[in-house]
Design an enzyme around this catalytic site. Structure first.
Site, PDB file in Angstrom:
ATOM      1  N   SER A  41       0.869  -1.186   0.000  1.00 26.06           N
ATOM      2  CA  SER A  41       0.000   0.000   0.000  1.00 26.06           C
ATOM      3  C   SER A  41       0.902   1.231   0.000  1.00 26.06           C
ATOM      4  O   SER A  41       0.912   2.038   0.918  1.00 26.06           O
ATOM      5  CB  SER A  41      -0.930  -0.013   1.211  1.00 26.06           C
ATOM      6  N   HIS A 151      -3.559  -6.080   2.509  1.00 28.02           N
ATOM      7  CA  HIS A 151      -2.684  -7.097   3.091  1.00 28.02           C
ATOM      8  C   HIS A 151      -3.382  -8.432   3.349  1.00 28.02           C
ATOM      9  O   HIS A 151      -2.818  -9.327   3.957  1.00 28.02           O
ATOM     10  CB  HIS A 151      -2.071  -6.588   4.405  1.00 28.02           C
ATOM     11  N   GLU A 160      -4.682  -2.458   9.165  1.00 25.22           N
ATOM     12  CA  GLU A 160      -3.928  -3.003  10.300  1.00 25.22           C
ATOM     13  C   GLU A 160      -4.628  -2.695  11.621  1.00 25.22           C
ATOM     14  O   GLU A 160      -4.866  -1.527  11.934  1.00 25.22           O
ATOM     15  CB  GLU A 160      -2.511  -2.407  10.341  1.00 25.22           C
ATOM     16  N   GLU A 202       1.330  -9.507   7.096  1.00 22.95           N
ATOM     17  CA  GLU A 202       2.204  -9.099   8.201  1.00 22.95           C
ATOM     18  C   GLU A 202       2.065 -10.018   9.411  1.00 22.95           C
ATOM     19  O   GLU A 202       2.408  -9.662  10.530  1.00 22.95           O
ATOM     20  CB  GLU A 202       1.919  -7.642   8.588  1.00 22.95           C
ATOM     21  N   ASP A 237      -4.162   1.191  11.454  1.00 23.57           N
ATOM     22  CA  ASP A 237      -3.692   1.838  10.227  1.00 23.57           C
ATOM     23  C   ASP A 237      -4.804   1.667   9.206  1.00 23.57           C
ATOM     24  O   ASP A 237      -5.022   0.564   8.707  1.00 23.57           O
ATOM     25  CB  ASP A 237      -2.382   1.231   9.721  1.00 23.57           C
ATOM     26  N   GLU A 268      -3.645   5.790  11.974  1.00 24.22           N
ATOM     27  CA  GLU A 268      -2.719   6.170  10.890  1.00 24.22           C
ATOM     28  C   GLU A 268      -3.482   6.300   9.570  1.00 24.22           C
ATOM     29  O   GLU A 268      -4.381   5.496   9.295  1.00 24.22           O
ATOM     30  CB  GLU A 268      -1.654   5.063  10.804  1.00 24.22           C
ATOM     31  N   ASP A 307       1.320   8.520   7.058  1.00 21.93           N
ATOM     32  CA  ASP A 307       2.246   7.556   6.447  1.00 21.93           C
ATOM     33  C   ASP A 307       2.293   7.863   4.947  1.00 21.93           C
ATOM     34  O   ASP A 307       3.215   8.539   4.486  1.00 21.93           O
ATOM     35  CB  ASP A 307       1.776   6.119   6.736  1.00 21.93           C
ATOM     36  N   LYS A 332       9.589   5.465   7.453  1.00 24.75           N
ATOM     37  CA  LYS A 332       9.992   4.257   6.731  1.00 24.75           C
ATOM     38  C   LYS A 332      11.184   4.619   5.860  1.00 24.75           C
ATOM     39  O   LYS A 332      11.009   5.311   4.840  1.00 24.75           O
ATOM     40  CB  LYS A 332       8.852   3.776   5.837  1.00 24.75           C
ATOM     41  N   SER A 359       8.704   2.190  11.009  1.00 21.49           N
ATOM     42  CA  SER A 359       7.891   1.074  10.514  1.00 21.49           C
ATOM     43  C   SER A 359       8.609   0.206   9.492  1.00 21.49           C
ATOM     44  O   SER A 359       9.400   0.685   8.680  1.00 21.49           O
ATOM     45  CB  SER A 359       6.610   1.631   9.878  1.00 21.49           C
ATOM     46  N   HIS A 360       8.303  -1.067   9.572  1.00 22.89           N
ATOM     47  CA  HIS A 360       8.658  -2.057   8.553  1.00 22.89           C
ATOM     48  C   HIS A 360       7.773  -1.834   7.321  1.00 22.89           C
ATOM     49  O   HIS A 360       6.944  -0.932   7.294  1.00 22.89           O
ATOM     50  CB  HIS A 360       8.435  -3.466   9.105  1.00 22.89           C
ATOM     51  N   ARG A 361       7.904  -2.711   6.304  1.00 19.94           N
ATOM     52  CA  ARG A 361       6.988  -2.741   5.170  1.00 19.94           C
ATOM     53  C   ARG A 361       6.291  -4.101   5.155  1.00 19.94           C
ATOM     54  O   ARG A 361       6.746  -5.053   5.786  1.00 19.94           O
ATOM     55  CB  ARG A 361       7.738  -2.544   3.839  1.00 19.94           C
ATOM     56  N   SER A 362       5.217  -4.180   4.396  1.00 21.38           N
ATOM     57  CA  SER A 362       4.512  -5.474   4.369  1.00 21.38           C
ATOM     58  C   SER A 362       5.350  -6.550   3.683  1.00 21.38           C
ATOM     59  O   SER A 362       5.256  -7.725   4.021  1.00 21.38           O
ATOM     60  CB  SER A 362       3.152  -5.321   3.691  1.00 21.38           C
ATOM     61  N   LYS A 383       6.542  -0.157  14.398  1.00 22.60           N
ATOM     62  CA  LYS A 383       5.502  -1.005  13.815  1.00 22.60           C
ATOM     63  C   LYS A 383       6.180  -2.195  13.174  1.00 22.60           C
ATOM     64  O   LYS A 383       6.996  -2.034  12.259  1.00 22.60           O
ATOM     65  CB  LYS A 383       4.773  -0.180  12.744  1.00 22.60           C
TER      66      LYS A 383
END
Ligand code: PEP
Ligand code: MG
Length: 408
Positions: A41, A151, A160, A202, A237, A268, A307, A332, A359-362, A383
């Site tokens: 996303s 996701h 999320e 995730e 999110d 978010e 984000d 990110k 934050s991580h990514r998916s 995250k």
């Protein structure tokens, strides 16, 4: 410090898609590697990532010939050189993913040269400055336990559903979060039958729900059952840019119900990625005058985070500040392309008194850089998905290790 060799090659991410990993060696013989995560996303304003094969070529043909044997005194020098070498507005020549892998590999090699833990080196690079009134230097864990949106394939509009433990240590936070996560899995299997505890991108559960609030009902029930309800906050999110079939008014009504019924700490991307105005209206509605007065992020009862709105880009963050859109921000590193720029985004957020959530990514690899980054800059949150699947677990376990290192 001179880079004596650098190479890139494709590796798989957690969705089985190719991404790029970079390996480099410094003149002193120290080696390090790093790989780039990939979002699904993604925000339209994110810097451009190249397909893995093109990223590999860009290291061989553009980056290596220019940086091998060149002297870089520090991270900023390398990163600024990469930005100039790319020369485009959106990183389309070298690729933000390529640049980030080079940038992190160099950071790691420099930390190893100093024989310092990566988070300590991040701290030096950042020049740790923390709001002296902030309580902890440790990010809270944002654990995504129900996946929807892009996701998962379950029809949930929102992406999320998170639990955010209040505990003071990573070890205890993981314990609290994992207990609720497992209780939720059992409850879902019981209530919804076969396949209900299958996982989304995730690591969160991803069954079909009756409506968009049901996940929070079930999370709260699971937390109650474990007698841990008071030990967590809730977060969402929305990833609203990717929501189909809900008008702005329907979104607003949903948040009203959510806030009334569940008092989440964190929301978010409640609206589309260019809708600075609707973010600002929401901030004003729930936090009073939206220009920062009385609502500094960390101590606020509700963090409204950008984000896709802000994309770790200081130009967009400045717009969000001018319009009073948010009091928290996602950072990110791969949205922008270099460690130095990600550090600058954190600095700007601190100057605005926003909460910072790394934050991580998916689509993740097993690279655990963001754990060291989040701890290094003393982010307010990290995250990192659910405590499941190897690429998420890599970050959880790295945090636990950092906690041990920090106690030494
Ligand atoms: C997000 O939107 O916060 C996220 C992690 O998703 P993605 O990596 O797919 O953009
Ligand atoms: Mg998001």
């Amino acid at each position: 410090m001179k880079v004596s060799s650098i190479s890139a090659y494709p590796v798989l991410d957690s969705r089985g898609m190719w991404t790029v990993e970079v390996s480099l060696m410094l003149q002193n013989g120290v080696r390090a590697a790093a790989s780039a995560p990939q979002g699904k996303s993604t925000g339209a304003a994110e810097m451009r990532a190249l397909p893995a094969a093109a990223a590999v070529k860009s290291v061989a043909n553009i980056v290596a010939p220019r940086i091998v044997h060149k002297d870089f005194r520090n991270q900023a020098e390398l990163d600024e050189f990469l930005v100039r070498l790319d020369g485009t507005k959106n990183r389309a020549r070298i690729g933000a993913n390529t640049m980030l892998a080079v940038s992190i590999a160099f950071l790691r090699a420099m930390a190893r040269t100093k024989k310092a833990a990566l988070w300590k080196h991040v701290r030096d690079e950042y020049g740790l400055w923390v709001d002296p009134t902030a309580k902890a230097l440790r990010p809270r864990l944002f654990m995504n336990v129900v996946n929807g949106g892009l996701h998962a394939e379950n029809g949930l509009h929102f992406q999320e559903y998170m639990i955010i433990p209040k505990s003071r240590t990573f070890a205890e936070s993981v314990e609290v979060g994992a207990k609720i996560y497992h209780a939720l899995g059992s409850a879902l299997a019981k209530a919804k039958g076969r396949g209900a505890a299958n996982l989304g991108d995730e690591g969160g559960f991803a069954p079909a729900f009756r409506n968009d609030l049901e996940p929070f009902l079930m999370i709260r029930a699971a937390a109650r059952k474990m007698k841990l309800e008071k030990k967590i906050d809730l977060g969402l999110d929305a990833a609203a840019t990717d929501i189909k079939g809900m008008s702005r008014r329907q979104l607003k009504n949903f948040y009203k119900k959510l806030i009334k019924g569940f008092k989440p700490l964190y929301i978010e991307d409640p609206f589309g990625e260019n809708d600075f105005k609707s973010f600002a209206a929401m901030r004003a509605e729930y936090l009073g005058n939206g220009m920062g007065a009385g609502a500094p992020g960390v101590r606020s009862a509700l963090w409204i985070a950008g984000d896709d709105l802000t994309t770790t880009n200081t130009d967009r963050m400045a717009v969000a500040q001018a319009k009073g859109s948010v009091n928290a921000v996602i950072v990110k590193p791969n949205q922008i392309g270099t460690v130095t720029e990600a550090l600058n985004a954190v600095r700007m957020a601190r100057a605005y008194r926003w909460a910072v959530v790394v934050s991580h990514r998916s689509g993740e690899t097993n690279d655990d850089f963001i754990a060291d980054f989040a701890y290094g800059v003393a982010a307010d949150g990290l995250k990192l998905g659910a405590p499941a699947r190897g690429e998420r677990i890599a970050k959880y376990n790295r945090l636990l290790q950092i906690e041990r290192e920090a106690a030494e």
